[in-house]
Design a protein around this motif. Structure first.
Motif, PDB file in Angstrom:
ATOM      1  N   THR A 332      12.305 -29.602  70.741  1.00 18.52           N
ATOM      2  CA  THR A 332      12.590 -30.003  69.355  1.00 18.52           C
ATOM      3  C   THR A 332      12.152 -31.445  69.114  1.00 18.52           C
ATOM      4  OG1 THR A 332      14.499 -28.519  69.342  1.00 18.52           O
ATOM      5  CG2 THR A 332      14.376 -30.156  67.579  1.00 18.52           C
ATOM      6  N   ASP A 335       8.351 -31.438  68.791  1.00 18.79           N
ATOM      7  CA  ASP A 335       7.954 -30.958  67.461  1.00 18.79           C
ATOM      8  C   ASP A 335       8.126 -32.059  66.420  1.00 18.79           C
ATOM      9  OD1 ASP A 335       7.356 -28.483  68.513  1.00 18.79           O
ATOM     10  OD2 ASP A 335       9.264 -27.568  67.936  1.00 18.79           O
ATOM     11  N   TYR A 336       9.217 -32.810  66.547  1.00 18.94           N
ATOM     12  CA  TYR A 336       9.484 -33.922  65.628  1.00 18.94           C
ATOM     13  C   TYR A 336       8.389 -34.986  65.736  1.00 18.94           C
ATOM     14  CZ  TYR A 336      11.496 -38.579  64.716  1.00 18.94           C
ATOM     15  OH  TYR A 336      11.688 -39.877  64.321  1.00 18.94           O
ATOM     16  N   LYS A 338       5.318 -34.643  66.731  1.00 19.43           N
ATOM     17  CA  LYS A 338       3.986 -34.161  66.339  1.00 19.43           C
ATOM     18  C   LYS A 338       3.769 -34.194  64.832  1.00 19.43           C
ATOM     19  CE  LYS A 338       4.001 -31.040  70.284  1.00 19.43           C
ATOM     20  NZ  LYS A 338       4.235 -29.628  70.693  1.00 19.43           N
ATOM     21  N   GLU A 339       4.849 -34.259  64.062  1.00 23.78           N
ATOM     22  CA  GLU A 339       4.699 -34.315  62.601  1.00 23.78           C
ATOM     23  C   GLU A 339       4.031 -35.626  62.210  1.00 23.78           C
ATOM     24  OE1 GLU A 339       8.282 -33.534  60.473  1.00 23.78           O
ATOM     25  OE2 GLU A 339       8.803 -31.789  61.709  1.00 23.78           O
ATOM     26  N   GLU A 340       3.033 -35.538  61.364  1.00 28.78           N
ATOM     27  CA  GLU A 340       2.187 -36.689  61.044  1.00 28.78           C
ATOM     28  C   GLU A 340       2.987 -37.901  60.545  1.00 28.78           C
ATOM     29  OE1 GLU A 340      -1.634 -37.886  58.171  1.00 28.78           O
ATOM     30  OE2 GLU A 340      -0.903 -35.808  58.250  1.00 28.78           O
ATOM     31  N   ASP A 341       3.900 -37.668  59.612  1.00 31.83           N
ATOM     32  CA  ASP A 341       4.672 -38.786  59.045  1.00 31.83           C
ATOM     33  C   ASP A 341       5.556 -39.451  60.106  1.00 31.83           C
ATOM     34  OD1 ASP A 341       3.537 -38.391  56.590  1.00 31.83           O
ATOM     35  OD2 ASP A 341       5.213 -37.236  55.776  1.00 31.83           O
ATOM     36  N   ASN A 342       6.145 -38.633  60.962  1.00 28.28           N
ATOM     37  CA  ASN A 342       6.994 -39.185  62.020  1.00 28.28           C
ATOM     38  C   ASN A 342       6.172 -39.990  63.022  1.00 28.28           C
ATOM     39  OD1 ASN A 342       9.256 -37.947  60.903  1.00 28.28           O
ATOM     40  ND2 ASN A 342       9.058 -36.116  62.159  1.00 28.28           N
ATOM     41  N   GLU A 375      -0.639 -30.849  72.765  1.00 27.41           N
ATOM     42  CA  GLU A 375      -0.570 -30.832  71.302  1.00 27.41           C
ATOM     43  C   GLU A 375      -0.208 -32.209  70.760  1.00 27.41           C
ATOM     44  OE1 GLU A 375       2.006 -27.773  69.905  1.00 27.41           O
ATOM     45  OE2 GLU A 375       0.898 -26.148  70.885  1.00 27.41           O
ATOM     46  N   ALA A 379      -2.421 -34.805  68.337  1.00 24.72           N
ATOM     47  CA  ALA A 379      -1.851 -35.415  67.136  1.00 24.72           C
ATOM     48  C   ALA A 379      -1.980 -36.937  67.190  1.00 24.72           C
ATOM     49  CB  ALA A 379      -0.382 -35.024  66.988  1.00 24.72           C
ATOM     50  N   CYS A 383      -4.215 -39.670  64.642  1.00 22.09           N
ATOM     51  CA  CYS A 383      -3.493 -40.636  63.805  1.00 22.09           C
ATOM     52  C   CYS A 383      -4.463 -41.715  63.302  1.00 22.09           C
ATOM     53  CB  CYS A 383      -2.375 -41.272  64.623  1.00 22.09           C
ATOM     54  SG  CYS A 383      -1.355 -42.415  63.686  1.00 22.09           S
TER      55      CYS A 383
END
Length: 473
Positions: A332, A335-336, A338-342, A375, A379, A383
């Motif tokens: 989890t 996954d957090y 890998k999010e672009e904004d994070n 992954e 990412a 960036c």
């Protein structure tokens, strides 16, 4: 005048000592008459225990003059009363809670706490008060303060004596049968004061303080007074677990502590210190095992911790960043990240090393721990500020940050493909060669007067630089 003043002080101490002697019953009451007498004695002691010298007498094993050898000391009798059956329901429960609370704190701390949330600080108030006093009055007040001075060292020593005299167990027994919000508030506050002393945290946990804090339940909609009690109990949990090895806790204690700690982090009425200590404890627990990481995730901890990264207080931001760092490599958490904004946030934190070095160090450390994941690696190189991140940190001159970014680069190269190409585009290979040439000679290193810790970091960065050159050749 000085002699008169000393006489007044001496008489006041003598009177307080006499009151202390009279307030001590010989045993736990067996009748209503004895109970009433004891209640009155506790009430008197609650008043005089605010005096520093009375606190010191009590923890030193005070007994009235002429006591038989087998008579228990004042502190032993207080603990005995607290541990008695149904002590929490007794009329004296609030008094006992107040006495234990005051024994673990100085008057100076109480005065500072009185100004929390006010528009004026204690120091400003003292300055305003001083404006209306003559020099003679100031001198007298200074002498009085010196005589009543209760140093942090003295408070810590008192707390150690209280813990070794089973005071935490007495507080737990008082809580077990108490339905009074006032008594609970004093007891949890007192536990929190004692937990500030690192050396007694293990004893407090053994005597049931952590379990009592975890068992506190005020329903789904607590009122304002109940919310304050909950906050104090959660703060006590935080203090107890900051330095406690999670392996000595039971599974239920480890898992049960995470929810209250996250609620404290989320509590907007809690102080920055409470937030900071809760985050340190969560960092400690999250890094222990997969079981504790799962519990943080189950309690919606990642969004709570990520929100705390934007606190106005620098040390709270740092602690929140370190807590999330210890969540890697939970799926989890990955996954957090890998999010672009994070990911942009974490890169920004890593680049902000001049304003907050410790926070940047934790952010780069998190990237280094996460980058073995293919992954996440993809990412990261995608960036927009990837090139700036690598070049800036390589050239920052901070060995701890360079060590971490070298680790990021080495892992990216090992992934091959676009990750390797992205590293090459930053000029990392050329930098590593120049870096190795600059520090290949021990004499060159000696000129910089590195500390032992810096020498260790330098050796680690040179080793990684050699590996990177080898991987790129």
């Amino acid at each position: 005048e000085g002699d008169n003043e000393n006489n007044v002080k001496s008489n006041a101490k003598q009177k307080a000592t006499e009151q202390l002697s009279k307030s001590l019953p010989k045993s736990v009451p067996s009748s209503s008459l004895e109970s009433t007498s004891m209640d009155r004695g506790i009430e008197v002691m609650t008043y005089i225990v605010s005096k520093t010298f009375v606190k010191e007498k009590i923890v030193a094993g005070y007994k009235p003059e002429g006591s038989p050898p087998d008579r228990k000391s004042a502190l032993e009798r207080l603990v005995e009363m607290g541990c008695a059956p149904n002590s929490g329901d007794a009329q004296m429960a609030f008094g006992l809670a107040g006495i234990f609370n005051l024994l673990a704190v100085s008057m100076e701390t109480l005065r500072k706490e009185a100004f929390i949330g006010k528009e004026i600080t204690k120091e400003q108030y003292d300055q305003l008060q001083a404006l209306g006093k003559t020099e003679e009055e100031k001198d007298i007040e200074a002498k009085n303060d010196a005589k009543e001075e209760d140093t942090p060292v003295a408070v810590r020593e008192r707390i150690r004596k209280l813990a070794n005299s089973n005071v935490p167990r007495a507080m737990v027994k008082l809580l077990d049968g108490s339905a009074s919000d006032s008594s609970q508030e004093k007891l949890f506050e007192g536990m929190g004061r004692m937990a500030s002393e690192q050396s007694v945290r293990g004893i407090m946990i053994q005597q049931g303080c952590l379990t009592s804090c975890l068992q506190l339940d005020k329903g789904e909609k607590p009122n304002e007074a109940e919310q304050k009690i909950l906050r104090q109990a959660r703060s006590c949990i935080a203090k107890l677990l900051v330095t406690t090895n999670p392996s000595i806790l039971t599974v239920s204690q480890r898992s049960g502590s995470i929810g209250p700690l996250l609620k404290l982090v989320k509590d907007s009425d809690a102080t920055d210190l409470m937030h900071f200590e809760a985050l340190l404890s969560l960092t400690n627990l999250a890094g222990f095992s997969e079981e504790t990481k799962n519990r943080v995730v189950a309690q919606k901890g990642i969004p709570i911790l990520s929100y705390a990264m934007f606190s106005e207080h620098e040390m709270v931001r740092q602690a929140a960043t370190e807590a999330l760092l210890n969540m890697v490599p939970h799926p989890t958490m990955m996954d957090y990240l890998k999010e672009e904004d994070n990911l942009k946030v974490w890169v920004a934190f890593a680049l902000d090393y001049e304003a907050n070095f410790a926070c940047a160090r934790a952010a780069v450390g998190c990237l280094a721990m996460a980058v073995p994941d293919p992954e996440f690696a993809d990412a990261l190189v995608a960036c927009p500020k990837f090139g700036e991140l690598i070049r800036t940190l390589l050239e920052c001159g901070q060995l701890e940050l360079m060590h971490r970014v070298f680790a990021v680069v080495a892992s990216l190269i090992e992934h091959g493909g676009k990750c390797r190409d992205a590293v090459i585009s930053t000029g990392t290979g050329s930098f590593c060669k120049a870096y190795l040439e600059s520090y290949h000679d021990e004499k060159n290193v000696e000129e910089f007067n590195f500390s032992p810790a810096e020498c260790g970091s330098l050796a680690a960065t040179l080793s990684l630089a050699k590996e990177i050159v080898k991987l790129l050749s």
